[in-house]
Design an enzyme around this catalytic site. Structure first.
Site, PDB file in Angstrom:
ATOM      1  N   SER A   1      -0.762  -1.029  -6.982  1.00 60.29           N
ATOM      2  CA  SER A   1      -1.611   0.165  -7.415  1.00 60.29           C
ATOM      3  C   SER A   1      -0.780   1.122  -8.452  1.00 60.29           C
ATOM      4  O   SER A   1      -0.231   0.605  -9.191  1.00 60.29           O
ATOM      5  CB  SER A   1      -2.452   0.912  -6.619  1.00 60.29           C
ATOM      6  OG  SER A   1      -3.310   1.907  -6.905  1.00 60.29           O
TER       7      SER A   1
ATOM      8  N   HIS B   1      -4.985  -2.245  -9.035  1.00 60.60           N
ATOM      9  CA  HIS B   1      -6.340  -1.613  -9.260  1.00 60.60           C
ATOM     10  C   HIS B   1      -6.741  -1.125 -10.614  1.00 60.60           C
ATOM     11  O   HIS B   1      -6.140  -0.185 -11.124  1.00 60.60           O
ATOM     12  CB  HIS B   1      -6.279  -0.222  -8.270  1.00 60.60           C
ATOM     13  CG  HIS B   1      -6.206  -0.808  -6.866  1.00 60.60           C
ATOM     14  ND1 HIS B   1      -5.660   0.272  -6.097  1.00 60.60           N
ATOM     15  CD2 HIS B   1      -6.384  -1.625  -6.331  1.00 60.60           C
ATOM     16  CE1 HIS B   1      -5.822  -0.275  -4.889  1.00 60.60           C
ATOM     17  NE2 HIS B   1      -6.094  -1.409  -4.858  1.00 60.60           N
TER      18      HIS B   1
ATOM     19  N   ASP C   1      -4.876   0.413   0.671  1.00 60.91           N
ATOM     20  CA  ASP C   1      -5.205  -0.917   0.372  1.00 60.91           C
ATOM     21  C   ASP C   1      -4.217  -1.837   0.624  1.00 60.91           C
ATOM     22  O   ASP C   1      -2.774  -1.539   0.327  1.00 60.91           O
ATOM     23  CB  ASP C   1      -5.858  -0.934  -0.995  1.00 60.91           C
ATOM     24  CG  ASP C   1      -6.488  -2.205  -1.408  1.00 60.91           C
ATOM     25  OD1 ASP C   1      -7.092  -2.879  -0.193  1.00 60.91           O
ATOM     26  OD2 ASP C   1      -6.772  -2.476  -2.453  1.00 60.91           O
TER      27      ASP C   1
END
Length: 344
Positions: A16, A43, A138
């Site tokens: 990310s 992401h 995540d």
């Protein structure tokens, strides 16, 4: 279910914030003949992504966005396209890419957890999961699925990550096999991929039920009956759709609604902050509209000041002008509180 075909060797990577730099350095270490397929989720949301082009500049392997239904081919790097979950499925012993517009997980699509979970179910012990730099959590639950299916868990050393939260979360909740700094991960993955070469076809146990059920949600097929197998209703509502969230068993704490939206606990907490902020700004807007309407009614009633006892409002207020002044004051106070949240 048992699969007697030998699935392909698979390396799945999630990143990310700070991920572009980390991924660029990592793929530069892959040799042209890497005996595994590499799948990457970063992401990017629904935004146009040039990630494959940027990675291809440093990588000896072909790099491109994944295409739905294509087979998993060794010595290839496939990147999740914008606004699609990148998933893996077995089709007659052949591993294939599946792209899905299933519900967002951790308020993002593509998300890391769906890729990791589906790879774990499809390829089992021939899967290596890698969590790199990023905010929140995540990747943690997906890495847990990889370990549950016999795969290998690799996490970037949080002290080495541009943003340490994602790798730190994985280390807290998963029995990670390796946690080296970024500069060592490429060579480690090449060594792990080399172990895939001689793997013979062998019977393999089915993935745990919770992995299979959650994979169904990522493909848009889950329902409330499935949730009952995994947990119990919580007192929280889904920030995405407003439905009831179920708390699912296992660590770390995580939640899913029957629509399929899923949140690890820290991501849910962060998303609730956004929902609260949106609601407060909506209150500011409503108060400003109320003040303007009251001012217009005051003008029609001939009021010149809040103290003027002209026409009382239907709600029993002394005057429309006084009502407008109170609404303005409340809106101003609420706006000041919102702006103070950003103050250093």
């Amino acid at each position: 279910m048992r699969d007697d075909a030998a699935p392909p060797g698979l390396i799945v990577i999630g990143a990310s914030a700070g991920g572009l730099e980390a991924l660029t350095e990592l793929v530069a270490a892959f040799p042209a003949g890497l005996p595994a397929t590499v799948l990457i989720v970063m992401h990017v949301g629904a935004n146009r992504s040039m990630l494959p082009e940027l990675l291809a500049r440093r990588c000896a392997l072909p790099v491109r966005h994944a295409r739905d239904g294509e087979p998993l081919t060794p010595a290839t790097v496939l990147v999740a396209p914008p606004d699609r979950h990148l998933l893996v499925a077995m089709d007659g012993g052949q591993g294939r890419v599946r792209l899905s517009r299933g519900p967002k997980e951790n308020h993002t699509r593509p998300a890391i957890d769906p890729l990791f979970r589906s790879a774990a179910e499809a390829c089992g012990p021939r899967t290596v999961g890698v969590v790199l730099t990023g905010y929140l959590d995540d990747g943690t639950l997906g890495l847990r699925a990889i370990k549950a299916c016999g795969g290998v868990a690799v996490v970037q050393d949080p002290a080495d990550a541009a943003v340490p939260e994602m790798p730190a979360s994985a280390l807290r909740h998963v029995a990670v096999d390796h946690a080296p700094p970024l500069r060592e991960i490429g060579a480690l993955l090449c060594g792990l991929a080399g172990a895939f070469k001689p793997a013979p076809a062998a019977p393999r146990a089915a993935a745990p039920e919770w992995v299979r059920i959650e994979n169904g949600f990522a493909r848009g097929k889950g329902d409330m009956k499935d949730l009952k197998k995994l947990g119990s209703p919580s007192t929280y509502t889904c920030p995405d759709c407003g439905g009831a969230l179920w708390r699912l068993s296992g660590a770390p704490p995580h939640f899913r609604c029957h629509t399929g939206h899923s949140y690890a606990a820290h991501t849910l907490l962060a998303q609730q902050d956004l929902v609260i902020e949106e609601a407060l700004w909506a209150a500011v807007r409503a108060l400003q509209e109320k003040a303007r309407l009251a001012e217009q009614l005051a003008e029609q009633a001939g009021e010149s000041s809040p103290e003027q006892p002209a026409a009382a409002t239907p709600a029993g207020h002394a005057s429309y002008a006084a009502l407008a002044a109170r609404a303005h004051d409340t809106a101003r106070w609420l706006r000041d509180q919102l702006l103070a949240r950003d103050a250093p």
